[in-house]
Design a protein around this motif. Sequence first.
Motif, PDB file in Angstrom:
ATOM      1  N   GLU A 255      -4.481  12.992  -0.918  1.00  0.00           N
ATOM      2  CA  GLU A 255      -4.114  13.720  -2.123  1.00  0.00           C
ATOM      3  C   GLU A 255      -4.130  12.779  -3.329  1.00  0.00           C
ATOM      4  OE1 GLU A 255      -3.658  16.145  -4.800  1.00  0.00           O
ATOM      5  OE2 GLU A 255      -3.595  17.026  -2.802  1.00  0.00           O
TER       6      GLU A 255
ATOM      7  N   PRO B 278      -2.479   9.416  -6.517  1.00  0.00           N
ATOM      8  CA  PRO B 278      -1.878   9.373  -5.177  1.00  0.00           C
ATOM      9  C   PRO B 278      -0.654   8.462  -5.152  1.00  0.00           C
ATOM     10  CG  PRO B 278      -3.872   8.053  -5.249  1.00  0.00           C
ATOM     11  CD  PRO B 278      -3.797   8.783  -6.555  1.00  0.00           C
ATOM     12  N   GLU B 279       0.255   8.747  -4.242  1.00  0.00           N
ATOM     13  CA  GLU B 279       1.460   7.932  -4.127  1.00  0.00           C
ATOM     14  C   GLU B 279       1.205   6.660  -3.330  1.00  0.00           C
ATOM     15  OE1 GLU B 279       4.566  10.438  -2.655  1.00  0.00           O
ATOM     16  OE2 GLU B 279       4.525  11.750  -4.413  1.00  0.00           O
ATOM     17  N   GLN B 280       0.322   6.727  -2.335  1.00  0.00           N
ATOM     18  CA  GLN B 280      -0.038   5.540  -1.553  1.00  0.00           C
ATOM     19  C   GLN B 280      -1.321   5.824  -0.790  1.00  0.00           C
ATOM     20  OE1 GLN B 280       3.158   4.883   1.317  1.00  0.00           O
ATOM     21  NE2 GLN B 280       2.228   6.292   2.763  1.00  0.00           N
ATOM     22  N   ARG B 281      -1.907   4.772  -0.251  1.00  0.00           N
ATOM     23  CA  ARG B 281      -3.051   4.960   0.645  1.00  0.00           C
ATOM     24  C   ARG B 281      -2.565   5.637   1.924  1.00  0.00           C
ATOM     25  NH1 ARG B 281      -6.953   1.463  -1.365  1.00  0.00           N
ATOM     26  NH2 ARG B 281      -6.217  -0.511  -2.257  1.00  0.00           N
ATOM     27  N   ILE B 282      -3.484   6.276   2.653  1.00  0.00           N
ATOM     28  CA  ILE B 282      -3.169   6.724   4.007  1.00  0.00           C
ATOM     29  C   ILE B 282      -2.968   5.462   4.851  1.00  0.00           C
ATOM     30  CG2 ILE B 282      -3.919   8.107   5.952  1.00  0.00           C
ATOM     31  CD1 ILE B 282      -3.482   9.639   3.291  1.00  0.00           C
TER      32      ILE B 282
ATOM     33  N   SER C 248       1.279  16.462   5.821  1.00  0.00           N
ATOM     34  CA  SER C 248       1.471  15.161   5.182  1.00  0.00           C
ATOM     35  C   SER C 248       1.174  15.266   3.695  1.00  0.00           C
ATOM     36  CB  SER C 248       0.543  14.119   5.825  1.00  0.00           C
ATOM     37  OG  SER C 248       0.508  12.939   5.044  1.00  0.00           O
TER      38      SER C 248
ATOM     39  N   ASP D 258       0.699  12.846   1.626  1.00  0.00           N
ATOM     40  CA  ASP D 258      -0.343  11.902   1.238  1.00  0.00           C
ATOM     41  C   ASP D 258      -1.720  12.342   1.699  1.00  0.00           C
ATOM     42  OD1 ASP D 258       1.369  10.023  -0.016  1.00  0.00           O
ATOM     43  OD2 ASP D 258       1.953   9.244   1.939  1.00  0.00           O
ATOM     44  N   GLU D 259      -1.782  13.134   2.765  1.00  0.00           N
ATOM     45  CA  GLU D 259      -3.089  13.532   3.300  1.00  0.00           C
ATOM     46  C   GLU D 259      -3.565  14.846   2.690  1.00  0.00           C
ATOM     47  OE1 GLU D 259      -3.932  12.741   7.507  1.00  0.00           O
ATOM     48  OE2 GLU D 259      -1.919  11.916   7.654  1.00  0.00           O
TER      49      GLU D 259
ATOM     50  N   HIS E 293       1.669  16.352  -3.371  1.00  0.00           N
ATOM     51  CA  HIS E 293       2.906  15.701  -3.775  1.00  0.00           C
ATOM     52  C   HIS E 293       4.052  16.712  -3.816  1.00  0.00           C
ATOM     53  CE1 HIS E 293      -0.100  12.921  -6.004  1.00  0.00           C
ATOM     54  NE2 HIS E 293       0.054  12.551  -4.751  1.00  0.00           N
TER      55      HIS E 293
END
Length: 435
Positions: A81, A98-102, A162, A164-165, A169
Amino acid sequence: MTRAWIGVLFLPVAASAAEDTPFRPDLGPEPVFATTEMARVELGHLLFYDPILSGNRNIACSTCHHPTLGTADGVSLSIGEGGHMMGPERHMTADNRPEQRIPRNAPGLWNLGAEEFTVMFHDGRLEADSNEPNGIRTPLGAEMVEGFDSILSAQSMFPVLSGDEMAGHYSENEVSEAVRLGFLASEGGAWDRLAARVAAITEYAEAFDAIAPGQPITFPEISNVVADFIRFEWRATDSLFDRMMRGETTLPPEAQRGMELFYGEAGCASCHSGWLQTDHDFHAIGMPQFGPGKAARFENHKRDEGRMRVTGDPADAYAFRTPSLRNVTLTAPYGHNGAYPTLEGVIRQHLDPTAALRAYVLETAALPAFDGANDTFVIANPDEVELIAAANDLPVHPLPDEDVAALVAFLETLTDKAERLGVPDSVPSGLPVDR
Protein backbone atom coordinates in the motif's frame (compact mmCIF):
# COMPACT_ATOMS: atom_id res chain seq x y z
CA MET A 1 12.78 -27.06 13.63
CA THR A 2 15.10 -29.85 12.57
CA ARG A 3 18.81 -29.18 12.44
CA ALA A 4 20.12 -28.83 8.91
CA TRP A 5 22.97 -31.13 7.91
CA ILE A 6 25.47 -30.92 5.14
CA GLY A 7 27.39 -34.05 4.35
CA VAL A 8 27.50 -36.88 1.89
CA LEU A 9 24.04 -38.04 0.91
CA PHE A 10 23.95 -40.99 -1.47
CA LEU A 11 20.55 -41.94 -2.79
CA PRO A 12 19.90 -45.13 -4.77
CA VAL A 13 20.09 -45.04 -8.53
CA ALA A 14 16.76 -45.52 -10.28
CA ALA A 15 16.78 -48.22 -12.96
CA SER A 16 19.97 -50.10 -13.87
CA ALA A 17 23.14 -49.93 -11.82
CA ALA A 18 25.27 -50.31 -14.91
CA GLU A 19 28.15 -47.89 -15.17
CA ASP A 20 26.76 -46.27 -18.34
CA THR A 21 23.37 -45.54 -16.73
CA PRO A 22 23.24 -41.90 -15.60
CA PHE A 23 22.55 -41.33 -11.92
CA ARG A 24 18.92 -40.59 -11.03
CA PRO A 25 17.85 -39.94 -7.43
CA ASP A 26 15.03 -41.95 -5.86
CA LEU A 27 12.53 -39.25 -4.87
CA GLY A 28 9.56 -41.42 -4.00
CA PRO A 29 5.99 -40.75 -5.21
CA GLU A 30 5.42 -37.79 -7.52
CA PRO A 31 3.47 -34.77 -6.23
CA VAL A 32 -0.33 -35.04 -6.08
CA PHE A 33 -2.57 -32.15 -7.12
CA ALA A 34 -6.31 -31.90 -6.51
CA THR A 35 -8.42 -31.69 -9.65
CA THR A 36 -9.86 -28.33 -10.60
CA GLU A 37 -13.04 -27.28 -12.41
CA MET A 38 -12.46 -24.76 -15.18
CA ALA A 39 -15.40 -22.55 -14.22
CA ARG A 40 -13.84 -22.11 -10.78
CA VAL A 41 -10.35 -21.64 -12.21
CA GLU A 42 -11.55 -18.96 -14.63
CA LEU A 43 -13.35 -17.09 -11.84
CA GLY A 44 -10.27 -17.26 -9.60
CA HIS A 45 -8.18 -16.05 -12.55
CA LEU A 46 -10.16 -12.80 -12.72
CA LEU A 47 -10.13 -12.25 -8.95
CA PHE A 48 -6.37 -12.84 -8.73
CA TYR A 49 -5.73 -9.92 -11.08
CA ASP A 50 -8.56 -7.69 -9.79
CA PRO A 51 -7.64 -4.85 -7.38
CA ILE A 52 -11.18 -5.07 -5.97
CA LEU A 53 -9.76 -7.26 -3.18
CA SER A 54 -7.58 -4.47 -1.77
CA GLY A 55 -8.85 -1.82 0.61
CA ASN A 56 -8.18 1.10 -1.70
CA ARG A 57 -8.91 -0.89 -4.90
CA ASN A 58 -5.35 -0.28 -6.09
CA ILE A 59 -3.47 -3.57 -5.44
CA ALA A 60 -4.20 -7.07 -6.73
CA CYS A 61 -2.67 -10.39 -5.76
CA SER A 62 -0.78 -10.08 -9.05
CA THR A 63 0.94 -6.86 -7.95
CA CYS A 64 3.44 -8.87 -5.89
CA HIS A 65 3.00 -12.25 -7.63
CA HIS A 66 3.14 -11.55 -11.34
CA PRO A 67 3.96 -14.13 -14.03
CA THR A 68 6.31 -11.74 -15.84
CA LEU A 69 8.39 -11.77 -12.64
CA GLY A 70 8.24 -15.51 -12.00
CA THR A 71 5.07 -15.19 -9.85
CA ALA A 72 7.05 -13.00 -7.44
CA ASP A 73 7.97 -9.31 -7.85
CA GLY A 74 11.71 -9.14 -8.50
CA VAL A 75 12.66 -7.08 -5.44
CA SER A 76 13.99 -7.99 -2.01
CA LEU A 77 11.27 -6.31 0.05
CA SER A 78 8.14 -5.06 -1.64
CA ILE A 79 6.22 -1.83 -1.34
CA GLY A 80 2.54 -2.66 -0.87
CA GLU A 81 0.00 0.00 0.00
CA GLY A 82 1.30 3.44 -0.94
CA GLY A 83 3.17 2.17 -4.01
CA HIS A 84 2.72 2.67 -7.73
CA MET A 85 3.55 0.34 -10.65
CA MET A 86 5.01 -3.11 -9.95
CA GLY A 87 8.23 -5.06 -9.57
CA PRO A 88 11.54 -3.18 -9.66
CA GLU A 89 9.70 -0.12 -11.04
CA ARG A 90 7.34 0.10 -8.07
CA HIS A 91 7.86 3.30 -6.07
CA MET A 92 6.29 5.35 -3.31
CA THR A 93 3.33 7.57 -4.14
CA ALA A 94 3.55 11.18 -3.04
CA ASP A 95 -0.02 11.49 -1.78
CA ASN A 96 -0.31 8.20 0.14
CA ARG A 97 3.13 7.22 1.39
CA PRO A 98 3.61 3.65 2.62
CA GLU A 99 4.28 3.21 6.32
CA GLN A 100 7.04 0.61 5.82
CA ARG A 101 8.38 -1.96 3.40
CA ILE A 102 6.80 -5.42 3.43
CA PRO A 103 9.09 -7.23 5.93
CA ARG A 104 9.67 -10.37 3.86
CA ASN A 105 10.31 -11.30 0.25
CA ALA A 106 7.32 -12.13 -1.94
CA PRO A 107 7.71 -15.86 -2.72
CA GLY A 108 6.86 -17.55 -5.99
CA LEU A 109 3.62 -19.53 -6.30
CA TRP A 110 4.90 -22.54 -8.24
CA ASN A 111 3.32 -25.88 -7.27
CA LEU A 112 1.67 -24.55 -4.10
CA GLY A 113 -1.35 -26.58 -5.15
CA ALA A 114 0.53 -29.83 -4.45
CA GLU A 115 -1.06 -31.64 -1.52
CA GLU A 116 2.30 -31.91 0.25
CA PHE A 117 2.24 -28.16 0.92
CA THR A 118 0.60 -28.03 4.35
CA VAL A 119 2.68 -25.15 5.79
CA MET A 120 2.54 -21.61 4.42
CA PHE A 121 4.52 -18.39 4.78
CA HIS A 122 8.24 -18.06 5.52
CA ASP A 123 7.66 -18.72 9.23
CA GLY A 124 4.92 -21.36 8.86
CA ARG A 125 2.37 -19.36 10.81
CA LEU A 126 -0.39 -20.96 8.75
CA GLU A 127 -0.50 -24.76 8.93
CA ALA A 128 -2.92 -27.56 8.26
CA ASP A 129 -3.71 -29.04 11.68
CA SER A 130 -6.43 -31.62 12.24
CA ASN A 131 -6.52 -30.69 15.94
CA GLU A 132 -7.83 -27.22 15.13
CA PRO A 133 -11.61 -26.73 14.83
CA ASN A 134 -11.38 -25.72 11.16
CA GLY A 135 -8.37 -27.89 10.34
CA ILE A 136 -6.05 -24.89 10.08
CA ARG A 137 -3.75 -23.37 12.70
CA THR A 138 -3.62 -19.66 12.07
CA PRO A 139 -2.79 -16.37 13.82
CA LEU A 140 -6.54 -15.68 13.83
CA GLY A 141 -7.05 -18.57 16.25
CA ALA A 142 -10.70 -19.17 17.12
CA GLU A 143 -11.75 -16.29 14.84
CA MET A 144 -10.78 -18.30 11.76
CA VAL A 145 -14.02 -19.03 9.93
CA GLU A 146 -15.00 -22.25 8.21
CA GLY A 147 -15.20 -22.74 4.49
CA PHE A 148 -11.59 -22.66 3.27
CA ASP A 149 -11.15 -25.88 1.33
CA SER A 150 -7.34 -26.05 1.54
CA ILE A 151 -4.34 -24.53 3.25
CA LEU A 152 -3.55 -22.77 -0.04
CA SER A 153 -6.98 -21.17 -0.01
CA ALA A 154 -6.50 -19.86 3.52
CA GLN A 155 -3.02 -18.55 2.72
CA SER A 156 -4.01 -16.74 -0.42
CA MET A 157 -6.23 -14.28 1.38
CA PHE A 158 -4.29 -13.29 4.49
CA PRO A 159 -2.54 -10.39 2.68
CA VAL A 160 -5.87 -8.57 2.42
CA LEU A 161 -5.82 -8.20 6.22
CA SER A 162 -2.43 -6.48 6.22
CA GLY A 163 -2.43 -2.70 6.14
CA ASP A 164 1.02 -2.63 4.57
CA GLU A 165 0.14 -5.19 1.89
CA MET A 166 -3.44 -4.78 0.64
CA ALA A 167 -5.84 -3.44 3.28
CA GLY A 168 -4.56 0.12 3.32
CA HIS A 169 -3.59 2.53 6.05
CA TYR A 170 -5.71 2.85 9.17
CA SER A 171 -9.22 4.21 8.60
CA GLU A 172 -8.72 5.27 4.97
CA ASN A 173 -11.30 2.77 3.68
CA GLU A 174 -13.95 0.46 5.12
CA VAL A 175 -11.63 -2.57 4.97
CA SER A 176 -8.65 -0.99 6.73
CA GLU A 177 -11.04 0.47 9.29
CA ALA A 178 -12.31 -3.02 10.11
CA VAL A 179 -8.73 -4.28 10.35
CA ARG A 180 -7.82 -1.46 12.75
CA LEU A 181 -10.78 -2.27 14.97
CA GLY A 182 -9.88 -5.96 15.00
CA PHE A 183 -12.85 -7.03 12.92
CA LEU A 184 -11.14 -9.45 10.57
CA ALA A 185 -12.89 -12.75 9.92
CA SER A 186 -15.84 -12.00 12.20
CA GLU A 187 -19.31 -11.13 10.94
CA GLY A 188 -19.24 -7.71 9.33
CA GLY A 189 -15.45 -7.68 9.38
CA ALA A 190 -12.88 -7.03 6.66
CA TRP A 191 -13.47 -10.28 4.80
CA ASP A 192 -17.25 -9.76 4.77
CA ARG A 193 -16.81 -6.23 3.44
CA LEU A 194 -14.64 -7.48 0.59
CA ALA A 195 -17.11 -10.27 -0.22
CA ALA A 196 -19.89 -7.68 -0.41
CA ARG A 197 -17.86 -5.68 -2.92
CA VAL A 198 -17.45 -8.71 -5.15
CA ALA A 199 -21.12 -9.68 -4.83
CA ALA A 200 -22.14 -6.20 -5.96
CA ILE A 201 -20.51 -6.72 -9.38
CA THR A 202 -22.97 -8.43 -11.71
CA GLU A 203 -20.42 -10.50 -13.63
CA TYR A 204 -18.97 -11.92 -10.41
CA ALA A 205 -22.41 -12.55 -8.90
CA GLU A 206 -23.45 -14.52 -11.97
CA ALA A 207 -20.20 -16.49 -12.09
CA PHE A 208 -20.47 -17.51 -8.43
CA ASP A 209 -24.12 -18.46 -8.87
CA ALA A 210 -23.10 -20.68 -11.79
CA ILE A 211 -20.68 -22.69 -9.65
CA ALA A 212 -22.77 -22.67 -6.44
CA PRO A 213 -26.39 -21.88 -7.29
CA GLY A 214 -28.31 -20.04 -4.60
CA GLN A 215 -25.32 -19.81 -2.26
CA PRO A 216 -24.12 -16.46 -0.85
CA ILE A 217 -20.71 -15.16 -1.92
CA THR A 218 -18.43 -15.55 1.08
CA PHE A 219 -14.84 -14.65 1.53
CA PRO A 220 -13.71 -18.28 1.96
CA GLU A 221 -15.36 -19.13 -1.37
CA ILE A 222 -13.57 -16.20 -3.04
CA SER A 223 -10.35 -17.57 -1.59
CA ASN A 224 -11.18 -21.10 -2.72
CA VAL A 225 -11.52 -20.12 -6.38
CA VAL A 226 -8.32 -18.05 -6.24
CA ALA A 227 -6.57 -21.15 -4.87
CA ASP A 228 -8.05 -23.24 -7.68
CA PHE A 229 -6.58 -20.80 -10.18
CA ILE A 230 -3.11 -20.90 -8.55
CA ARG A 231 -3.25 -24.71 -8.43
CA PHE A 232 -4.10 -24.86 -12.14
CA GLU A 233 -2.05 -21.98 -13.54
CA TRP A 234 1.31 -22.55 -11.87
CA ARG A 235 1.64 -26.29 -11.70
CA ALA A 236 5.19 -26.71 -12.97
CA THR A 237 6.01 -30.41 -13.27
CA ASP A 238 7.34 -30.75 -16.81
CA SER A 239 10.85 -29.37 -16.53
CA LEU A 240 13.90 -30.96 -18.11
CA PHE A 241 14.53 -32.51 -14.68
CA ASP A 242 11.05 -34.09 -14.65
CA ARG A 243 11.49 -35.48 -18.15
CA MET A 244 14.87 -36.90 -17.15
CA MET A 245 13.31 -38.51 -14.07
CA ARG A 246 10.66 -40.10 -16.29
CA GLY A 247 13.41 -41.55 -18.48
CA GLU A 248 12.46 -39.44 -21.50
CA THR A 249 15.76 -37.57 -21.83
CA THR A 250 19.11 -36.91 -20.18
CA LEU A 251 20.60 -33.79 -18.64
CA PRO A 252 23.49 -31.88 -20.20
CA PRO A 253 26.82 -33.10 -18.75
CA GLU A 254 27.40 -30.12 -16.43
CA ALA A 255 23.83 -30.23 -15.12
CA GLN A 256 24.13 -34.00 -14.58
CA ARG A 257 27.27 -33.44 -12.52
CA GLY A 258 25.48 -30.69 -10.63
CA MET A 259 22.62 -33.06 -9.82
CA GLU A 260 25.07 -35.65 -8.54
CA LEU A 261 26.61 -32.98 -6.31
CA PHE A 262 23.17 -31.77 -5.19
CA TYR A 263 22.12 -35.27 -4.11
CA GLY A 264 25.59 -36.26 -3.00
CA GLU A 265 28.68 -34.43 -1.78
CA ALA A 266 27.16 -30.94 -1.58
CA GLY A 267 24.36 -32.24 0.65
CA CYS A 268 21.74 -29.85 -0.74
CA ALA A 269 19.04 -32.54 -0.68
CA SER A 270 19.25 -32.87 3.10
CA CYS A 271 16.87 -29.88 3.13
CA HIS A 272 15.86 -29.49 -0.52
CA SER A 273 14.44 -32.98 -0.76
CA GLY A 274 11.69 -34.70 -2.72
CA TRP A 275 10.32 -33.94 -6.16
CA LEU A 276 9.80 -30.27 -5.34
CA GLN A 277 13.15 -29.86 -3.56
CA THR A 278 11.87 -28.94 -0.11
CA ASP A 279 11.53 -30.75 3.21
CA HIS A 280 8.84 -28.24 4.29
CA ASP A 281 10.82 -27.73 7.48
CA PHE A 282 12.54 -24.74 9.08
CA HIS A 283 16.26 -24.03 9.27
CA ALA A 284 18.45 -21.19 10.48
CA ILE A 285 21.06 -20.60 7.79
CA GLY A 286 22.61 -17.27 8.79
CA MET A 287 20.76 -15.08 6.29
CA PRO A 288 21.60 -11.37 6.70
CA GLN A 289 18.67 -9.22 7.79
CA PHE A 290 17.52 -5.75 6.89
CA GLY A 291 14.30 -3.79 6.58
CA PRO A 292 11.51 -3.30 9.16
CA GLY A 293 11.69 -6.78 10.73
CA LYS A 294 8.77 -8.56 12.39
CA ALA A 295 8.56 -7.00 15.85
CA ALA A 296 5.29 -6.83 17.75
CA ARG A 297 3.83 -3.36 18.18
CA PHE A 298 5.11 -3.08 21.75
CA GLU A 299 8.68 -3.99 20.69
CA ASN A 300 11.24 -1.54 19.32
CA HIS A 301 13.68 -3.87 17.54
CA LYS A 302 13.69 -4.58 13.80
CA ARG A 303 14.90 -8.18 13.82
CA ASP A 304 13.00 -11.05 12.22
CA GLU A 305 13.28 -14.15 14.38
CA GLY A 306 11.37 -16.32 11.94
CA ARG A 307 9.84 -19.54 13.20
CA MET A 308 10.39 -18.54 16.83
CA ARG A 309 7.70 -15.86 16.41
CA VAL A 310 5.27 -18.75 15.83
CA THR A 311 6.44 -21.42 18.27
CA GLY A 312 7.97 -19.31 21.05
CA ASP A 313 10.86 -21.79 21.15
CA PRO A 314 14.33 -20.14 21.24
CA ALA A 315 15.68 -23.15 19.33
CA ASP A 316 13.66 -21.88 16.35
CA ALA A 317 15.27 -18.42 16.32
CA TYR A 318 16.07 -17.16 12.81
CA ALA A 319 14.74 -20.35 11.21
CA PHE A 320 12.71 -20.06 8.02
CA ARG A 321 10.91 -22.54 5.80
CA THR A 322 12.91 -24.36 3.14
CA PRO A 323 11.68 -23.00 -0.20
CA SER A 324 10.92 -25.25 -3.12
CA LEU A 325 13.48 -24.83 -5.88
CA ARG A 326 11.07 -25.29 -8.78
CA ASN A 327 11.49 -22.40 -11.25
CA VAL A 328 14.09 -20.94 -8.92
CA THR A 329 15.79 -19.31 -11.92
CA LEU A 330 12.72 -17.08 -12.28
CA THR A 331 12.23 -15.95 -8.69
CA ALA A 332 15.31 -13.91 -7.75
CA PRO A 333 16.26 -12.39 -5.36
CA TYR A 334 16.71 -15.23 -2.87
CA GLY A 335 16.23 -15.72 0.86
CA HIS A 336 13.34 -14.91 3.19
CA ASN A 337 14.11 -11.22 2.62
CA GLY A 338 15.60 -11.44 -0.86
CA ALA A 339 19.15 -10.82 0.34
CA TYR A 340 20.93 -12.37 -2.68
CA PRO A 341 20.28 -11.41 -6.31
CA THR A 342 21.82 -14.49 -7.97
CA LEU A 343 21.77 -18.26 -7.58
CA GLU A 344 25.55 -18.32 -7.44
CA GLY A 345 25.49 -15.79 -4.63
CA VAL A 346 23.01 -17.67 -2.48
CA ILE A 347 24.79 -20.99 -3.08
CA ARG A 348 28.06 -19.43 -1.90
CA GLN A 349 26.26 -18.05 1.14
CA HIS A 350 25.21 -21.60 2.05
CA LEU A 351 28.83 -22.79 1.85
CA ASP A 352 30.00 -20.44 4.62
CA PRO A 353 26.96 -18.71 6.12
CA THR A 354 28.54 -16.85 9.03
CA ALA A 355 31.35 -15.43 6.90
CA ALA A 356 28.82 -14.31 4.29
CA LEU A 357 26.65 -12.81 7.02
CA ARG A 358 29.48 -10.75 8.50
CA ALA A 359 30.61 -9.57 5.06
CA TYR A 360 27.16 -8.68 3.73
CA VAL A 361 26.54 -5.17 2.38
CA LEU A 362 23.06 -3.77 1.86
CA GLU A 363 23.87 -2.67 -1.68
CA THR A 364 23.51 -6.34 -2.63
CA ALA A 365 19.76 -6.16 -2.01
CA ALA A 366 17.19 -5.00 -4.55
CA LEU A 367 15.37 -2.37 -2.51
CA PRO A 368 13.10 0.24 -4.10
CA ALA A 369 13.83 3.74 -2.80
CA PHE A 370 11.99 4.37 0.46
CA ASP A 371 12.42 7.77 2.09
CA GLY A 372 13.09 7.55 5.81
CA ALA A 373 13.53 3.77 5.97
CA ASN A 374 15.99 2.45 8.57
CA ASP A 375 16.99 -0.69 6.70
CA THR A 376 20.32 -1.30 8.48
CA PHE A 377 19.15 -1.62 12.09
CA VAL A 378 20.20 -5.28 12.27
CA ILE A 379 23.08 -5.66 9.80
CA ALA A 380 24.85 -2.55 11.16
CA ASN A 381 24.66 -3.82 14.76
CA PRO A 382 27.41 -6.38 15.57
CA ASP A 383 25.43 -7.80 18.49
CA GLU A 384 22.40 -8.44 16.28
CA VAL A 385 24.58 -10.03 13.61
CA GLU A 386 26.13 -12.37 16.16
CA LEU A 387 22.68 -13.50 17.31
CA ILE A 388 21.96 -14.63 13.75
CA ALA A 389 25.40 -16.23 13.45
CA ALA A 390 24.95 -18.16 16.69
CA ALA A 391 21.68 -19.65 15.44
CA ASN A 392 23.14 -20.83 12.12
CA ASP A 393 22.79 -24.57 11.48
CA LEU A 394 24.99 -24.95 8.42
CA PRO A 395 28.67 -25.88 8.77
CA VAL A 396 31.35 -24.49 6.47
CA HIS A 397 31.42 -26.64 3.35
CA PRO A 398 33.76 -25.24 0.67
CA LEU A 399 33.27 -26.17 -2.97
CA PRO A 400 35.44 -25.22 -5.96
CA ASP A 401 34.09 -22.75 -8.51
CA GLU A 402 33.41 -25.47 -11.06
CA ASP A 403 31.15 -27.30 -8.58
CA VAL A 404 29.19 -24.13 -7.85
CA ALA A 405 28.73 -23.62 -11.59
CA ALA A 406 27.55 -27.22 -11.94
CA LEU A 407 24.98 -26.74 -9.17
CA VAL A 408 23.64 -23.66 -10.94
CA ALA A 409 23.42 -25.65 -14.18
CA PHE A 410 21.39 -28.33 -12.39
CA LEU A 411 19.03 -25.77 -10.83
CA GLU A 412 18.39 -24.40 -14.30
CA THR A 413 16.93 -27.80 -15.28
CA LEU A 414 14.15 -27.28 -12.70
CA THR A 415 12.62 -24.51 -14.84
CA ASP A 416 9.19 -25.09 -16.34
CA LYS A 417 7.61 -21.78 -17.34
CA ALA A 418 4.15 -23.19 -16.94
CA GLU A 419 1.43 -20.64 -17.62
CA ARG A 420 -1.97 -21.41 -19.02
CA LEU A 421 -4.49 -18.57 -18.84
CA GLY A 422 -2.02 -15.69 -18.67
CA VAL A 423 -2.91 -12.12 -17.73
CA PRO A 424 -6.52 -11.15 -18.51
CA ASP A 425 -7.20 -8.17 -20.74
CA SER A 426 -9.65 -6.78 -18.17
CA VAL A 427 -11.44 -7.67 -14.94
CA PRO A 428 -15.13 -7.31 -14.00
CA SER A 429 -14.55 -4.40 -11.63
CA GLY A 430 -13.15 -2.33 -14.49
CA LEU A 431 -10.08 -1.52 -12.42
CA PRO A 432 -6.60 -1.49 -14.06
CA VAL A 433 -4.82 -4.83 -14.51
CA ASP A 434 -1.09 -5.18 -13.70
CA ARG A 435 0.99 -5.88 -16.81
